[in-house]
Write a protein that holds these residues in place. Structure first.
Motif, PDB file in Angstrom:
ATOM      1  N   LEU A  30       0.822  -1.209   0.000  1.00  0.00           N
ATOM      2  CA  LEU A  30       0.000   0.000   0.000  1.00  0.00           C
ATOM      3  C   LEU A  30       0.856   1.260   0.000  1.00  0.00           C
ATOM      4  N   PHE A  55      -2.187   9.177   1.934  1.00  0.00           N
ATOM      5  CA  PHE A  55      -2.265   7.740   1.682  1.00  0.00           C
ATOM      6  C   PHE A  55      -1.032   6.964   2.134  1.00  0.00           C
ATOM      7  N   THR A  61      -2.222   2.028   8.755  1.00  0.00           N
ATOM      8  CA  THR A  61      -3.539   1.939   9.387  1.00  0.00           C
ATOM      9  C   THR A  61      -4.499   1.135   8.519  1.00  0.00           C
ATOM     10  N   LEU A  62      -4.469   1.380   7.232  1.00  0.00           N
ATOM     11  CA  LEU A  62      -5.332   0.637   6.319  1.00  0.00           C
ATOM     12  C   LEU A  62      -4.971  -0.850   6.326  1.00  0.00           C
ATOM     13  N   ILE A  66      -7.551  -3.846   7.372  1.00  0.00           N
ATOM     14  CA  ILE A  66      -7.832  -4.959   6.459  1.00  0.00           C
ATOM     15  C   ILE A  66      -7.476  -6.293   7.099  1.00  0.00           C
ATOM     16  N   THR A 144      -1.059   5.657  13.226  1.00  0.00           N
ATOM     17  CA  THR A 144      -0.435   4.756  12.258  1.00  0.00           C
ATOM     18  C   THR A 144       0.494   3.758  12.932  1.00  0.00           C
TER      19      THR A 144
END
Length: 163
Positions: A30, A55, A61-62, A66, A144
């Protein structure tokens, strides 16, 4: 049992078994997706890039969200949120945690000046902006880095390797 059910349970088993390496792969993928678009734009391969400031920093964090969802659903995500918000020490230690980095910075500046260096504090970055940056950086790190390492990776490593 249908072939799709077997495939889904095999995928879920694989994800749970290799959740830590998969987290790292996802986090790097990512992040590099963002930086890759920037590099591709600089090379003239594409005419856009994903905003780095948002981003790339929140890729961790994303990846946490997920992977937590894949391995434990809503309960795993809530566990991470509770880990981040949990107070581990008395409130009197939190001001000290804010003061120590500032004190170390000031000591470094003073030592640098003692050996003949010049420091033009407040010239390039006004004091108010420096203070705002300090708190914004802390919030970004909390959302994060802490979510990734203390919220997701560390508990899984401890569960695997603690006797």
């Amino acid at each position: 049992m249908t072939s799709q059910t077997v495939s889904t349970s095999a995928s879920a088993s694989f994800i749970k078994r290799y959740q830590i390496p998969m987290f790292f792969i996802l986090a790097f993928a990512l992040s590099w997706l963002v930086w890759g678009t920037y590099i591709a734009q600089q090379q003239g391969l594409i005419n856009f890039h994903l905003p780095e400031a948002f981003f790339a920093y929140f890729a961790l964090t994303l990846a946490v969200i997920i992977m937590a969802w894949l391995v434990g659903g809503r309960a795993a995500i809530m566990d991470i949120i509770h880990r981040i918000l949990r107070w581990r020490v008395g409130i009197q230690w939190y001001p000290l945690a804010l003061i120590v980095p500032i004190a170390l910075t000031l000591i470094s500046v003073l030592l640098y000046r003692l050996v003949g260096g010049t420091v033009e504090m407040g010239i390039e970055v006004p004091l108010g902006a420096a203070i705002a940056y300090f708190f914004m950086f802390g919030a970004k790190a909390w959302i994060t880095e802490e979510a990734a390492w203390r919220g997701f990776v560390l508990p899984r490593l401890q569960a695997r390797y603690n006797d």
